[in-house]
Design a protein around this motif. Structure first.
Motif, PDB file in Angstrom:
ATOM      1  N   SER A  65      12.565  22.501  26.261  1.00 16.42           N
ATOM      2  CA  SER A  65      11.643  21.723  25.441  1.00 16.42           C
ATOM      3  C   SER A  65      10.333  22.491  25.270  1.00 16.42           C
ATOM      4  CB  SER A  65      11.372  20.366  26.103  1.00 16.42           C
ATOM      5  OG  SER A  65      10.378  19.645  25.412  1.00 16.42           O
ATOM      6  N   ARG A  66       9.876  22.598  24.002  1.00  9.82           N
ATOM      7  CA  ARG A  66       8.607  23.258  23.653  1.00  9.82           C
ATOM      8  C   ARG A  66       8.549  24.700  24.152  1.00  9.82           C
ATOM      9  NH1 ARG A  66       7.390  18.236  25.455  1.00  9.82           N
ATOM     10  NH2 ARG A  66       6.728  19.016  27.480  1.00  9.82           N
ATOM     11  N   LEU A  67       9.672  25.360  24.143  1.00  8.34           N
ATOM     12  CA  LEU A  67       9.734  26.756  24.592  1.00  8.34           C
ATOM     13  C   LEU A  67       9.197  27.663  23.485  1.00  8.34           C
ATOM     14  CD1 LEU A  67      10.746  28.207  27.156  1.00  8.34           C
ATOM     15  CD2 LEU A  67      12.911  28.583  25.967  1.00  8.34           C
ATOM     16  N   PRO A  68       8.160  28.479  23.747  1.00  4.42           N
ATOM     17  CA  PRO A  68       7.620  29.336  22.676  1.00  4.42           C
ATOM     18  C   PRO A  68       8.606  30.419  22.273  1.00  4.42           C
ATOM     19  CG  PRO A  68       6.633  29.894  24.787  1.00  4.42           C
ATOM     20  CD  PRO A  68       7.447  28.657  25.018  1.00  4.42           C
ATOM     21  N   ARG A  69       8.477  30.890  21.047  1.00  2.00           N
ATOM     22  CA  ARG A  69       9.350  31.974  20.576  1.00  2.00           C
ATOM     23  C   ARG A  69       9.100  33.225  21.418  1.00  2.00           C
ATOM     24  NH1 ARG A  69      12.024  33.329  15.723  1.00  2.00           N
ATOM     25  NH2 ARG A  69      11.293  31.394  14.753  1.00  2.00           N
ATOM     26  N   PRO A  70      10.161  33.890  21.875  1.00  2.00           N
ATOM     27  CA  PRO A  70       9.962  35.107  22.674  1.00  2.00           C
ATOM     28  C   PRO A  70       9.401  36.235  21.811  1.00  2.00           C
ATOM     29  CG  PRO A  70      12.278  34.832  22.149  1.00  2.00           C
ATOM     30  CD  PRO A  70      11.591  33.593  21.666  1.00  2.00           C
ATOM     31  N   PRO A  71       8.871  37.301  22.430  1.00  2.00           N
ATOM     32  CA  PRO A  71       8.371  38.438  21.647  1.00  2.00           C
ATOM     33  C   PRO A  71       9.473  39.023  20.761  1.00  2.00           C
ATOM     34  CG  PRO A  71       7.708  38.608  23.962  1.00  2.00           C
ATOM     35  CD  PRO A  71       8.686  37.486  23.881  1.00  2.00           C
ATOM     36  N   ALA A  72       9.062  39.730  19.714  1.00  2.00           N
ATOM     37  CA  ALA A  72      10.028  40.340  18.791  1.00  2.00           C
ATOM     38  C   ALA A  72      10.989  41.241  19.556  1.00  2.00           C
ATOM     39  CB  ALA A  72       9.289  41.148  17.722  1.00  2.00           C
ATOM     40  N   GLY A  73      12.283  41.116  19.236  1.00  2.70           N
ATOM     41  CA  GLY A  73      13.296  41.937  19.886  1.00  2.70           C
ATOM     42  C   GLY A  73      13.682  41.460  21.270  1.00  2.70           C
ATOM     43  N   LYS A  74      13.222  40.239  21.649  1.00  2.00           N
ATOM     44  CA  LYS A  74      13.532  39.690  22.965  1.00  2.00           C
ATOM     45  C   LYS A  74      14.252  38.354  22.822  1.00  2.00           C
ATOM     46  CE  LYS A  74      11.264  42.947  25.225  1.00  2.00           C
ATOM     47  NZ  LYS A  74      11.898  43.895  26.171  1.00  2.00           N
ATOM     48  N   VAL A  75      14.846  37.899  23.924  1.00  2.00           N
ATOM     49  CA  VAL A  75      15.591  36.645  23.917  1.00  2.00           C
ATOM     50  C   VAL A  75      15.512  36.035  25.316  1.00  2.00           C
ATOM     51  CG1 VAL A  75      17.779  37.709  24.582  1.00  2.00           C
ATOM     52  CG2 VAL A  75      17.797  35.606  23.237  1.00  2.00           C
ATOM     53  N   TYR A  76      15.585  34.707  25.382  1.00  2.00           N
ATOM     54  CA  TYR A  76      15.663  34.043  26.684  1.00  2.00           C
ATOM     55  C   TYR A  76      17.116  34.087  27.182  1.00  2.00           C
ATOM     56  CZ  TYR A  76      11.023  32.065  25.764  1.00  2.00           C
ATOM     57  OH  TYR A  76       9.694  31.902  25.508  1.00  2.00           O
ATOM     58  N   GLN A  77      17.297  34.515  28.452  1.00  2.00           N
ATOM     59  CA  GLN A  77      18.633  34.575  29.025  1.00  2.00           C
ATOM     60  C   GLN A  77      18.697  33.683  30.272  1.00  2.00           C
ATOM     61  OE1 GLN A  77      20.197  38.509  29.477  1.00  2.00           O
ATOM     62  NE2 GLN A  77      22.177  37.841  30.258  1.00  2.00           N
ATOM     63  N   LEU A  78      19.804  32.963  30.408  1.00  2.00           N
ATOM     64  CA  LEU A  78      20.016  32.065  31.543  1.00  2.00           C
ATOM     65  C   LEU A  78      20.904  32.749  32.580  1.00  2.00           C
ATOM     66  CD1 LEU A  78      20.738  28.816  29.480  1.00  2.00           C
ATOM     67  CD2 LEU A  78      18.543  29.595  30.394  1.00  2.00           C
ATOM     68  N   TRP A  79      20.677  32.404  33.868  1.00  2.00           N
ATOM     69  CA  TRP A  79      21.414  33.041  34.947  1.00  2.00           C
ATOM     70  C   TRP A  79      21.836  32.015  36.001  1.00  2.00           C
ATOM     71  CZ3 TRP A  79      22.042  38.267  34.157  1.00  2.00           C
ATOM     72  CH2 TRP A  79      21.144  38.878  33.281  1.00  2.00           C
ATOM     73  N   PHE A  80      23.008  32.228  36.588  1.00  2.00           N
ATOM     74  CA  PHE A  80      23.403  31.508  37.795  1.00  2.00           C
ATOM     75  C   PHE A  80      23.034  32.384  38.991  1.00  2.00           C
ATOM     76  CE2 PHE A  80      26.784  29.163  35.276  1.00  2.00           C
ATOM     77  CZ  PHE A  80      26.244  27.900  35.501  1.00  2.00           C
TER      78      PHE A  80
END
Length: 251
Positions: free
Chosen positions: A177-192
């Motif tokens: 929720s309300r997560l800002p856009r990551p920098p250009a060329g980046k992405v949010y990644q989830l981990w276990f």
């Protein structure tokens, strides 16, 4: 008409080329489909710009002047010229026939390509709709599971995340929720987090500030979940400090 078929009607709707019943059905679909609404808006704007680019305003008196002059203009008789030798006439007819056949063949190939493209687009839309429906059903299964448990965490600033785990299904869902856009060329990644090592659990769409995703892979013996910023396409292991680490609810 199926929901997947309706996704393919944005162009026809923007150009007012649908029948009345098709238009009514598509407008009901638009009310619940954001991507189609945006596409219709863009197509309509483009069609309008193309029309304006080719449009000139005729003089106000042009129509009356044409109608007045046409009454006084006599139709010209067909023009005739010296007869051509029979061999030349035959050669011309053959050439014209070849050109006509070539034109027909080109038109048939073109129409076939258009039909194939339209069929492919419809198949793609149906596939995307089926995939979206499957993801929605999987999300609903986890969130509605009798043993579903949730934990919450802050992701910096106003952003927040919620992790929902259903051990009976061995799956988890992450809601941002309300997560800002990551920098250009980046992405949010989830981990276990598995006994000291990190296992990729999927990527978030950088265009969405609020999103619900089914984590890739099974929960198994994972003790926690983390989120990091990684290069587009993701990494095999985290390369940055996690924005948050959330403990997976115990059974």
């Amino acid at each position: 008409m199926t929901s997947a078929d309706l996704h393919t009607l944005t162009g026809a709707y923007a150009l007012n080329a649908l029948l009345a019943d098709e238009r009514e059905e598509f407008e009901r679909h638009l009310a619940a489909c954001g991507p189609c609404t945006q596409e219709v808006r863009e197509l309509a704007a483009t069609a309008g710009r193309l029309g304006l680019a080719m449009t000139t305003t005729p003089p106000a008196a042009l129509k009356a002047d044409v109608l007045r002059r046409i009454r006084a203009v006599r139709q010209e008789a067909p023009r005739t010229g010296p007869s051509l030798p029979a061999a030349v006439r035959t050669g011309r007819r053959r050439a014209l026939t070849r050109y006509a056949l070539a034109a027909c063949l080109a038109a048939a190939v073109g129409l076939g390509a258009v039909a194939a493209w339209q069929h492919q687009q419809a198949d793609t839309a149906r596939e995307q709709a089926r995939a979206a429906q499957s993801r929605a059903e999987q999300l609903a299964d986890v969130l509605a599971a009798p043993d579903a448990k949730a934990t919450h965490g802050r992701l910096g600033g106003d952003a927040a995340g919620t992790l929902v785990v259903a051990r009976s299904r061995n799956q988890a869902v992450f809601l941002s929720s309300r997560l800002p856009r990551p920098p250009a060329g980046k992405v949010y990644q989830l981990w276990f987090a598995d006994a000291g090592s990190m296992r990729s659990a999927g990527l978030l769409d950088p265009a969405h500030a609020t999103e619900a995703v089914l984590l890739s892979g099974h929960v198994d013996e994972a003790s926690g979940m983390g989120i990091t910023i990684e290069p587009a396409g993701g990494s095999h292991q985290p390369t940055t400090t996690p924005l948050a680490l959330m403990t997976i609810p115990s059974t």
